[in-house]
Each structure stands twice: as structure tokens, then as C-alpha cells.
Design an enzyme around this catalytic site. Structure first.
Site, PDB file in Angstrom:
ATOM      1  N   ASP A  45      -3.673   5.497  18.373  1.00 37.85           N
ATOM      2  CA  ASP A  45      -2.393   5.932  17.811  1.00 37.85           C
ATOM      3  C   ASP A  45      -2.493   6.207  16.318  1.00 37.85           C
ATOM      4  O   ASP A  45      -3.429   5.771  15.637  1.00 37.85           O
ATOM      5  CB  ASP A  45      -1.318   4.865  18.058  1.00 37.85           C
ATOM      6  CG  ASP A  45      -1.614   3.540  17.340  1.00 37.85           C
ATOM      7  OD1 ASP A  45      -2.792   3.117  17.346  1.00 37.85           O
ATOM      8  OD2 ASP A  45      -0.675   2.969  16.774  1.00 37.85           O
ATOM      9  N   GLU A  61      -1.954   0.217  17.705  1.00 40.24           N
ATOM     10  CA  GLU A  61      -2.391  -0.669  16.620  1.00 40.24           C
ATOM     11  C   GLU A  61      -1.415  -0.617  15.458  1.00 40.24           C
ATOM     12  O   GLU A  61      -1.114  -1.633  14.840  1.00 40.24           O
ATOM     13  CB  GLU A  61      -3.791  -0.258  16.135  1.00 40.24           C
ATOM     14  CG  GLU A  61      -4.431  -1.235  15.153  1.00 40.24           C
ATOM     15  CD  GLU A  61      -4.104  -0.964  13.685  1.00 40.24           C
ATOM     16  OE1 GLU A  61      -4.411  -1.816  12.850  1.00 40.24           O
ATOM     17  OE2 GLU A  61      -3.515   0.100  13.370  1.00 40.24           O
ATOM     18  N   GLU A  62      -0.906   0.576  15.183  1.00 37.66           N
ATOM     19  CA  GLU A  62      -0.074   0.758  13.984  1.00 37.66           C
ATOM     20  C   GLU A  62       1.264   0.032  14.081  1.00 37.66           C
ATOM     21  O   GLU A  62       1.933  -0.176  13.076  1.00 37.66           O
ATOM     22  CB  GLU A  62       0.172   2.260  13.732  1.00 37.66           C
ATOM     23  CG  GLU A  62      -1.097   3.060  13.470  1.00 37.66           C
ATOM     24  CD  GLU A  62      -1.754   2.726  12.138  1.00 37.66           C
ATOM     25  OE1 GLU A  62      -1.216   1.886  11.399  1.00 37.66           O
ATOM     26  OE2 GLU A  62      -2.807   3.312  11.855  1.00 37.66           O
ATOM     27  N   HIS A 114      -1.899   6.914   6.443  1.00 37.36           N
ATOM     28  CA  HIS A 114      -0.468   6.934   6.817  1.00 37.36           C
ATOM     29  C   HIS A 114       0.366   7.967   6.069  1.00 37.36           C
ATOM     30  O   HIS A 114       1.587   7.877   6.062  1.00 37.36           O
ATOM     31  CB  HIS A 114       0.191   5.544   6.642  1.00 37.36           C
ATOM     32  CG  HIS A 114      -0.469   4.482   7.472  1.00 37.36           C
ATOM     33  ND1 HIS A 114       0.020   3.202   7.554  1.00 37.36           N
ATOM     34  CD2 HIS A 114      -1.560   4.506   8.248  1.00 37.36           C
ATOM     35  CE1 HIS A 114      -0.754   2.484   8.356  1.00 37.36           C
ATOM     36  NE2 HIS A 114      -1.734   3.275   8.783  1.00 37.36           N
ATOM     37  N   ASP A 150     -12.324   0.577  11.849  1.00 34.94           N
ATOM     38  CA  ASP A 150     -10.958   0.892  11.436  1.00 34.94           C
ATOM     39  C   ASP A 150     -10.723   0.586   9.958  1.00 34.94           C
ATOM     40  O   ASP A 150      -9.586   0.468   9.522  1.00 34.94           O
ATOM     41  CB  ASP A 150      -9.966   0.107  12.330  1.00 34.94           C
ATOM     42  CG  ASP A 150      -8.537   0.575  12.159  1.00 34.94           C
ATOM     43  OD1 ASP A 150      -8.335   1.733  11.735  1.00 34.94           O
ATOM     44  OD2 ASP A 150      -7.624  -0.211  12.449  1.00 34.94           O
ATOM     45  N   HIS A 190      -8.605   2.521  17.482  1.00 32.01           N
ATOM     46  CA  HIS A 190      -7.282   2.755  18.072  1.00 32.01           C
ATOM     47  C   HIS A 190      -6.917   4.230  18.115  1.00 32.01           C
ATOM     48  O   HIS A 190      -7.310   5.005  17.248  1.00 32.01           O
ATOM     49  CB  HIS A 190      -6.201   1.912  17.387  1.00 32.01           C
ATOM     50  CG  HIS A 190      -5.944   2.223  15.938  1.00 32.01           C
ATOM     51  ND1 HIS A 190      -5.038   3.174  15.533  1.00 32.01           N
ATOM     52  CD2 HIS A 190      -6.456   1.695  14.797  1.00 32.01           C
ATOM     53  CE1 HIS A 190      -5.000   3.205  14.209  1.00 32.01           C
ATOM     54  NE2 HIS A 190      -5.861   2.322  13.734  1.00 32.01           N
ATOM     55  N   ASP A 248      -7.339   7.644  10.418  1.00 29.90           N
ATOM     56  CA  ASP A 248      -6.973   6.299  10.864  1.00 29.90           C
ATOM     57  C   ASP A 248      -6.308   6.435  12.226  1.00 29.90           C
ATOM     58  O   ASP A 248      -5.132   6.708  12.311  1.00 29.90           O
ATOM     59  CB  ASP A 248      -6.043   5.672   9.830  1.00 29.90           C
ATOM     60  CG  ASP A 248      -5.517   4.314  10.252  1.00 29.90           C
ATOM     61  OD1 ASP A 248      -6.082   3.731  11.184  1.00 29.90           O
ATOM     62  OD2 ASP A 248      -4.534   3.847   9.645  1.00 29.90           O
TER      63      ASP A 248
HETATM   64 ZN   LIG Z   1      -6.149   1.934  11.682  1.00 31.16          ZN
END
Ligand SMILES: [Zn+2]
Length: 407
Positions: free
Chosen positions: A79, A174-175, A379, A197, A77, A140
């Protein structure tokens, strides 16, 4: 371009997604990155390149052999998490990490320390890509994208490695849980795929929670408290009984591995009316269904005492464990397993205590386990990824392509 150069280029794009948006992609800046990636795929000479209006970028590396083998896809992903800024990411490589504290930002004294993050010590002697303490890193899942593009570039440059048709797919959002929503599985056209991922080196995941949400509505009857005897029903008190009738140890803070739970996420009310919100999670489908029944039984029990309609439970399934979709095609786990071993990585099969895009894709007809991308502390500002982990994940992608062709 090396896979690390690719990665560093990708994190220079701010691709933070947003939960407050109604559009796909949720933020226009993801499209800017998608356009850039598309140009890279064109430069690599890939075929069937398509970027749709929702920001889904697909491309093909054609087979270089005649044998008919399954079409395999690799997905990552674009994003990054809404939890932390991804603007002006300023990565730095700590070479030959010695196991001590890493000063991320001197003026604000932000330190990445093995005291808080002991997993750092597993990467002593490696080269760690870290942030400047002000943003997340975006490993990520830009590590995943770099690994896939890096592997494709490698296969292009090494035609002696025989492989079937390979598809790559890069998706937005995705997030915010929307990565699989507009993913056109039919157009992607793969027999199976892997999301790149996961976190730590070796992670291989094909089980996730079954998930539901529950909204419990408790209706009270408000009467002047001085004259309420045998008349008043205080919905707050009924609601608190509801909460206490669920098993106290089956909560997120008391469970791990394959243990499911009821998670109280919200409570809002007055005498007249109270709403309680839960999420319900369990890997086992039977136990998951039993959890939902249990909520209803607690409501029935209270209704018997306070009157029908006092407590109502509204259950909504959110997603399911992909295991049931993977089990009929277990060889795709074997392939990933052996690819890791051939790439010198010890596979660590782990059940996800959450959901993944891959789970949704699996239920849309594309079996899709998840493989490590190598990053840690996702994150936030303490996110980091070892150079060596990215290289290993890239090698796993190459080995999978090879193994699929050999079977
Ligand atoms: Zn991810």
C-alpha cells in the site's frame, strides 16, 4: 525485466490504503496489485505461492544447495500512504542529476529543490525517479517490492550463487499500522526476516520506540460562577495544571535520537469535564514504564488536592521496541551489516523514532529488522528514489541470501 522496469510497473497501480475502512485489505485496489504481483511470481517460477483473502502474498524460492541453513524472509508492503493520492502516478527519470532545482510540474510551479531538500545533493550524478508533482511516487514501499523481486529473479538466473530457502512476503495496509496484524508468521515459516522499507541508502534499523497512549479524564464540578466560592472545580483549569506538571522539554519538538517524550495530542473540554490525550514514547523500556508511572503520579497529586476521582488516567500500550527481540539473534544484524559492505554500501544503524511492521512481527515471533529501500521524502509529491539506490538495495538482498548460506 530490470529492477527499474519492475518498479515503474508497480507504481502504475494505485494501492492507497484507507484509515476509514474496516476490511483487510483496507482498499480493494490493493488486491488488484497483489493479484498482479502473484502472476509475476508465478512467471518467475517461485513455489508455495499463496495469496490469502486479506491480501497477504507469500512465495518461496527453494534452496539450491544441500546444506541446512536458516530460512530467511524478505518483506515489503504494497500500500501507499493515505496522505496523498497514488492514482495516475506519472514518474520521470532525471538522468545524471546536476544538483539544481527539478521542475516537477510547470503549470503549478512545483519544484523539488535542494534548498528545501538538501539530501538531494547526496545523489548528484545519479538518476533520480521523481513524480509529476501531482501524486506521491510510491517508492515507499514499491521500491522494496521491486528490490526483492529483482533479487529473486537474479538468484534464479544465477544458480552458481548458492542459497538456502528464501521466502518473500508482501503485505497490505502498513501505512495505516495494520500491516503486521493478519500476517501469518507461522505460515511464513522463516527463522528471521528483513523488511525492505527504510529510506536513505545504508539505513539499518532494529530499534524503535516503546509506545503507549494515555487518556486523561478530568471531572469538574460546575456551579453558577457568581456563587462558586469553595464549590466549583473547573476541569479546564485542573487539566491545564496536569499539562504543566509534565516536563516541558520532554516533547517531540525538543527531543531527538534516544530521547523519549510525552506528546499532547488532544484537549477537549468544558468546566464540567475535560479529556486530554497523550502519546508516550521511549526506546528504553524502563524509562518508558517510568513515564507511564509519572502520569499516574501527576494524577494522584492533583487528586490529593481536588478529591479522589477528579483525575483518572487510562494507559494503553501500543507497541514495543523490537531491540529486545533482536538482541538474542544479533547475528542477523551482522549479516545485514556485512551484506551492505559487500554491496558497497556504508551501513547506518539508526534508532527509529516511531514503530514499524517489523517490530510487531518481531513480537509475533519473527525477528525482523528494517533495511533501506532507497526512497526519500515519503508520503508526498516530493518523494523520489535514485535508480542507483534501488540497485544497491537489490544487491543487499542478494548478498544476504548468499551470506546466510555461507554461515
Ligand atoms: Zn513504508
Amino acid at each position: 525485466m530490470t529492477v527499474i522496469e519492475r518498479f515503474l510497473k508497480y507504481v502504475s497501480f494505485d494501492t492507497q490504503s484507507s484509515e476509514d475502512s474496516q476490511t483487510t485489505p483496507s482498499t480493494a485496489k490493493q488486491m488488484v496489485f497483489a493479484e498482479y504481483l502473484k502472476s509475476e511470481l508465478e512467471e518467475l517460477g517461485l513455489e508455495e505461492i499463496s495469496l490469502d483473502e486479506n491480501g497477504y502474498l507469500f512465495a518461496t524460492l527453494p534452496a539450491n544447495m544441500d546444506k541446512d541453513v536458516p530460512v530467511v524472509g524478505f518483506i515489503a508492503h504494497m500500500d501507499t500512504s493515505p496522505d496523498m493520492s497514488g492514482e495516475h502516478v506519472n514518474p520521470r527519470i532525471v538522468k545524471d542529476y546536476d544538483g539544481t532545482d527539478i521542475q516537477l510540474c510547470t503549470e503549478e510551479n512545483i519544484v523539488l529543490s535542494p534548498k528545501q531538500f538538501p539530501e538531494l545533493l547526496d545523489h548528484k550524478g545519479e538518476d533520480l525517479i521523481v513524480t509529476d508533482g501531482k501524486t506521491l511516487l510510491g517508492a515507499d514501499d514499491k521500491a522494496g517490492i521491486a528490490e526483492i523481486v529483482g533479487a529473486i529473479a537474479y538468484l534464479k538466473a544465477h544458480p552458481e550463487i548458492k542459497h538456502g530457502k528464501i521466502r518473500v512476503g508482501f503485505n497490505p495496509d502498513e501505512e495505516i499500522g495494520m500491516g503486521a496484524h493478519k500476517f501469518d508468521v507461522e505460515k511464513f515459516g522463516c527463522d528471521f526476516a528483513y523488511t525492505m522499507d527504510g529510506g536513505e541508502v545504508g539505513e539499518l534499523e532494529f530499534e524503535n520506540f516503546n509506545a503507549a497512549s494515555a487518556k486523561v479524564l478530568v471531572k469538574g464540578r460546575n456551579v453558577h460562577p457568581g456563587y462558586a466560592k469553595n464549590k466549583m472545580i473547573n476541569s479546564l483549569l485542573v487539566a491545564s495544571r496536569f499539562v504543566s506538571l509534565l516536563p516541558p522539554v520532554e516533547t517531540p519538538s525538543h527531543t531527538q535520537d534516544y530521547e523519549g517524550f510525552f506528546h499532547l495530542v488532544g484537549m477537549k473540554g468544558e468546566v464540567e469535564q475535560t479529556t486530554i490525550s497523550y502519546i508516550i514514547r521511549d526506546h528504553d523500556r524502563t524509562k518508558f514504564e517510568a513515564r507511564k508511572c509519572r502520569m499516574q503520579r501527576v494524577a494522584d497529586f492533583l487528586n490529593a488536592e481536588y478529591g479522589e476521582g477528579t483525575v483518572t488516567v487510562e494507559l494503553k500500550d501500543q507497541y514495543y521496541n523490537m531491540r529486545e527481540k533482536i538482541e538474542p539473534v544479533m547475528h542477523i544484524i551482522d549479516i545485514a551489516f556485512h551484506a551492505m559492505e559487500e554491496a558497497g554500501v556504508t551501513p547506518k544503524v539508526k534508532a527509529i523514532r516511531g514503530g514499524t511492521d517489523g517490530a510487531q512481527l518481531s513480537f509475533k515471533g519473527l525477528p525482523c529488522p528494517n533495511i533501506f529501500a532507497g526512497g526519500l521524502n515519503f508520503h508526498g509529491r516530493y518523494e523520489f528514489v535514485p535508480v542507483q539506490s534501488i540497485e544497491k538495495a537489490m544487491n543487499v538482498v542478494i548478498k544476504i541470501a548468499e551470506l546466510v548460506a555461507k554461515r
